[in-house]
Design an enzyme around this catalytic site. Structure first.
Site, PDB file in Angstrom:
ATOM      1  N   THR A   1       0.810  -1.214   0.000  1.00 43.81           N
ATOM      2  CA  THR A   1       0.000   0.000   0.000  1.00 43.81           C
ATOM      3  C   THR A   1       0.851   1.275   0.000  1.00 43.81           C
ATOM      4  O   THR A   1       0.309   2.382   0.009  1.00 43.81           O
ATOM      5  CB  THR A   1      -0.925   0.028   1.216  1.00 43.81           C
TER       6      THR A   1
ATOM      7  N   GLY B   1       2.540   4.374  -1.098  1.00 42.65           N
ATOM      8  CA  GLY B   1       2.371   5.277  -2.236  1.00 42.65           C
ATOM      9  C   GLY B   1       0.970   5.353  -2.806  1.00 42.65           C
ATOM     10  O   GLY B   1       0.747   6.071  -3.781  1.00 42.65           O
ATOM     11  N   THR B   2       0.014   4.650  -2.210  1.00 44.29           N
ATOM     12  CA  THR B   2      -1.337   4.664  -2.783  1.00 44.29           C
ATOM     13  C   THR B   2      -1.988   6.044  -2.663  1.00 44.29           C
ATOM     14  O   THR B   2      -2.733   6.464  -3.556  1.00 44.29           O
ATOM     15  CB  THR B   2      -2.233   3.613  -2.113  1.00 44.29           C
ATOM     16  N   GLY B   3      -1.728   6.754  -1.566  1.00 44.08           N
ATOM     17  CA  GLY B   3      -2.288   8.095  -1.426  1.00 44.08           C
ATOM     18  C   GLY B   3      -1.724   9.058  -2.452  1.00 44.08           C
ATOM     19  O   GLY B   3      -2.457   9.875  -3.035  1.00 44.08           O
ATOM     20  N   CYS B   4      -0.409   8.977  -2.687  1.00 39.05           N
ATOM     21  CA  CYS B   4       0.220   9.808  -3.719  1.00 39.05           C
ATOM     22  C   CYS B   4      -0.379   9.504  -5.083  1.00 39.05           C
ATOM     23  O   CYS B   4      -0.704  10.411  -5.865  1.00 39.05           O
ATOM     24  CB  CYS B   4       1.726   9.537  -3.758  1.00 39.05           C
TER      25      CYS B   4
END
Length: 289
Positions: free
Chosen positions: A252, A254-257
């Protein structure tokens, strides 16, 4: 914004100097809209600038970058982070804006108050807020990494909220970030209904057209097989729940980026708000599988 409007300038070096935007597409070619990421560099390539540029390309846009911090990290965690001098952040941003027609941008890690103030000052002076006919800005209010490393000086939270969030078209906090923005205690947002209330409160408090509260960390999901994100569109005073299948993975990082970058790319291509968010969430889910 129409697709034709996004094809005004080819984001490539013509060798010309000065501040005139003289970049032109080759006759008969379709030029992807230029999208800017303002964020930290991830040496592991899974988050930050590196993830954003990959996302821009995968979603049919041309990526530009302003680096706000250098990190030593990999998929296991952040070992060290050093902020870029605010003066250099300003020079990077002005260099891009002097030459290229930026159609949307996303902001990720901006480590301290001085850097946030510099960014907000340049953005406010050079580009109007999208609701006033300016450029889309997607803010991912990065505070702590997945591994627990603080990426925002705790003393800079107020500056983030008062100087940067009011410039945004879309803000994409996770649960802990939403709580911090609203001055709540950790764990106060514990249901989808409370996520909806938080999204509306953030939008109303800072005049943000769209707020996406991400529910990946919510323990009390409606169903264990799904993840629910909520999208509040202020102009419609409407909250939409977007359910996605929960993916059994530890990947997970880097998923927000990636989500905020995908939303920015979609807005640059002219998608309506809700469609841009839906497509961004779909892209992240497909990338994780």
């Amino acid at each position: 914004m129409s697709d034709d409007d996004s094809n005004k300038a080819r984001p490539a070096d013509t060798g010309q100097q000065g501040n005139e935007r003289t970049l032109q597409p080759e006759p008969g070619t379709a030029v992807p809209p230029a999208v800017l990421t303002i964020a930290g560099s991830d040496s592991g390539g899974g988050a930050g600038i590196q993830a954003d540029l990959k996302t821009f390309m995968a979603n049919g846009t041309y990526g530009l970058s302003v680096i706000t911090a250098i990190t030593a990290q990999n998929t296991r965690g952040v070992r060290r982070a050093v902020g870029v001098e605010p003066a250099l952040i300003r020079e990077q941003l002005e260099a891009v804006l002097d030459d290229i027609d930026v159609r949307a941008a996303k902001v990720g890690m901006v480590p301290d108050a001085r850097s946030i103030e510099t960014l907000a000052s340049v953005w406010g002076a050079r580009l109007k807020k999208e609701s006033d006919g300016g450029c889309h800005l997607v803010v991912d209010p990065v505070m702590v990494s997945t591994s627990g490393h603080h990426l925002l000086d705790p003393g800079a939270l107020e500056t983030l909220c008062t100087a940067l969030l009011p410039l945004a078209t879309v803000v994409t906090p996770n649960l802990r970030e939403a709580e911090a923005i609203l001055g709540l205690n950790a764990g106060d947002i514990g249901s989808v209904a409370q996520m909806e209330g938080a999204a509306q409160d953030i939008a109303d408090r800072y005049g943000i057209p769209v707020v996406v509260v991400k529910g990946g960390h919510l323990e009390q999901q409606e169903t264990a097989a799904a993840v629910t994100d909520v999208v509040y569109v202020q102009a419609e005073t409407r909250v939409t729940r977007i359910e996605s299948p929960r993916i059994d993975t530890h990947s997970t990082h880097g998923t927000g980026c990636t989500l905020s970058a995908a939303i920015a790319a979609n807005l640059a291509k002219g998608m309506p708000y809700l469609a841009a968010v839906r497509q961004g969430i779909r892209y992240v889910n497909e990338a994780m599988q």
